[in-house]
Design a protein around this motif. Structure first.
Motif, PDB file in Angstrom:
ATOM      1  N   LEU A   1       0.796  -1.223   0.000  1.00 46.40           N
ATOM      2  CA  LEU A   1       0.000   0.000   0.000  1.00 46.40           C
ATOM      3  C   LEU A   1       0.830   1.275   0.000  1.00 46.40           C
ATOM      4  N   ASP A   2       2.112   1.192   0.361  1.00 45.27           N
ATOM      5  CA  ASP A   2       2.961   2.383   0.334  1.00 45.27           C
ATOM      6  C   ASP A   2       3.503   2.682  -1.056  1.00 45.27           C
ATOM      7  N   SER A   3       3.201   1.852  -2.044  1.00 46.24           N
ATOM      8  CA  SER A   3       3.716   2.050  -3.392  1.00 46.24           C
ATOM      9  C   SER A   3       3.287   3.398  -3.969  1.00 46.24           C
ATOM     10  N   ARG A   4       4.209   4.049  -4.668  1.00 38.38           N
ATOM     11  CA  ARG A   4       3.878   5.310  -5.325  1.00 38.38           C
ATOM     12  C   ARG A   4       2.806   5.120  -6.392  1.00 38.38           C
ATOM     13  N   THR A   5       2.642   3.904  -6.877  1.00 35.63           N
ATOM     14  CA  THR A   5       1.617   3.650  -7.888  1.00 35.63           C
ATOM     15  C   THR A   5       0.208   3.739  -7.316  1.00 35.63           C
ATOM     16  N   LEU A   6       0.071   3.689  -5.992  1.00 27.35           N
ATOM     17  CA  LEU A   6      -1.245   3.740  -5.359  1.00 27.35           C
ATOM     18  C   LEU A   6      -1.573   5.106  -4.773  1.00 27.35           C
ATOM     19  N   ASN A   7      -0.533   5.912  -4.504  1.00 27.29           N
ATOM     20  CA  ASN A   7      -0.741   7.288  -4.015  1.00 27.29           C
ATOM     21  C   ASN A   7      -1.635   7.349  -2.782  1.00 27.29           C
ATOM     22  N   LEU A   8      -1.383   6.504  -1.822  1.00 32.06           N
ATOM     23  CA  LEU A   8      -2.149   6.539  -0.581  1.00 32.06           C
ATOM     24  C   LEU A   8      -1.833   7.833   0.166  1.00 32.06           C
ATOM     25  N   PRO A   9      -2.833   8.643   0.516  1.00 30.47           N
ATOM     26  CA  PRO A   9      -2.549   9.911   1.200  1.00 30.47           C
ATOM     27  C   PRO A   9      -2.020   9.670   2.611  1.00 30.47           C
TER      28      PRO A   9
END
Length: 314
Positions: free
Chosen positions: A85-93
């Motif tokens: 979930l920390d992947s830049r591809t997911l952009n989790l705020p």
């Protein structure tokens, strides 16, 4: 001179095989907020393939670490790479309620992959029935190495130093920890101690065999210690571990996270080739595929006139 000769003179790795890769394979993940996407790579032919489940570093994804994954798969391993979930591809705020729990959700991602091997096999054309469920390793780089270490028996220590929950998995019988963060507490910078309380690992219960890979020029911005911080998983865990120290390497270990990636500060193809071959040899022996692979690799490195690293074991 070939890359193989430069990296580890005298170590034979065989001819690379064609590889198949499938992405994304989507595993249902109730309660995670979104399903788990993984990349599956494997040799195009062959059966009883040993498996490596790989955990990426902060911000990376299932598409990273091609220099390692390409080599491992071309030489007989199946590799499964989840996107955390920390992947830049997911952009989790940053204010997402899951942010503070990502360290734990990362571990659950790896466990979910193990639980879903039937699903993964069926989703990758031509892979069904070819994985060896008795030979599974976990590997990771940086934060991914801490994630992987939890399945080997490492714990997150509580405020009084008490070991946290045991998240180890008996299906994992070997590991490779690349630039794995060391101990917390006074060893962390004030910023790291405040923002990353989970960076307080204890390795006393990390009993599963593992190879720890550390660069002797890897100075973390999260620790007040020097490069030896990245050897704690080797020094503080029970016997049955090996340590590969890569000379001159910084946190990217020469560029293992990708071909020509911008975050690599110490690009060196020879270091990458060294890590490719030595991790491959270690896992072949640790997983019971070839008992001679790791001893031969150690001997070849020791005999090198100008070695790129050194190996020790305990």
């Amino acid at each position: 001179m070939s890359e193989t000769t430069v990296a580890v003179p005298g170590l034979a790795v065989g001819t690379p095989s064609p590889v198949i890769a499938v992405r994304p394979v989507v595993l249902p993940a109730p309660g995670r907020g979104e399903d788990l996407r993984v990349r599956v790579s494997a040799p195009a032919t062959g059966n009883e393939l040993p498996v490596i489940v790989f955990s990426h570093g902060f911000g990376e994804s299932m598409d990273g670490y091609a220099p390692l994954v390409d080599f491992w798969t071309a030489h007989g391993f199946a590799v499964i790479q989840p996107t955390h979930l920390d992947s830049r591809t997911l952009n989790l705020p940053p204010d997402d309620p899951r942010t503070s729990l990502i360290w734990r959700l990362r571990v659950e991602d790896l466990t979910r992959v193990l639980d879903g091997l039937d699903f993964v096999e069926a989703a990758a054309p031509g892979l069904a029935g070819r994985l060896d469920r008795s030979r599974i390793a976990v590997a990771g780089h940086s934060w991914g190495a801490q994630t992987a270490s939890m399945l080997l028996g490492a714990r997150v220590l509580g405020p009084e130093g008490e070991p946290g929950e045991d998240l180890s998995d008996p299906r994992i019988t070997a590991g490779v920890l690349l630039a794995v963060p060391g101990t917390g507490g006074a060893d962390l910078t004030p910023f790291a101690a405040e923002h990353f309380p989970f960076m307080n690992p204890g390795f006393a219960e990390m009993t599963t065999p593992a190879l720890v890979v550390a660069g002797d020029h890897d100075q973390s911005l999260l620790s007040v210690r020097g490069p030896d911080w990245f050897t704690d998983a080797y020094v503080q865990s029970p016997h049955g571990k090996s340590l590969l120290t890569v000379f001159g390497a910084e946190h990217s270990l020469g560029g293992i996270s990708g071909y020509n990636v911008t975050e690599t500060t110490d690009e060196n193809p020879e270091r990458v080739a060294l890590i490719q071959r030595l991790t491959w040899a270690y896992l072949r022996t640790a997983l019971g595929v070839d008992g001679s692979a790791w001893p031969a690799a150690r001997a070849a490195l020791a005999a090198a006139g100008d070695p790129l690293g050194r190996i020790e074991s305990r």
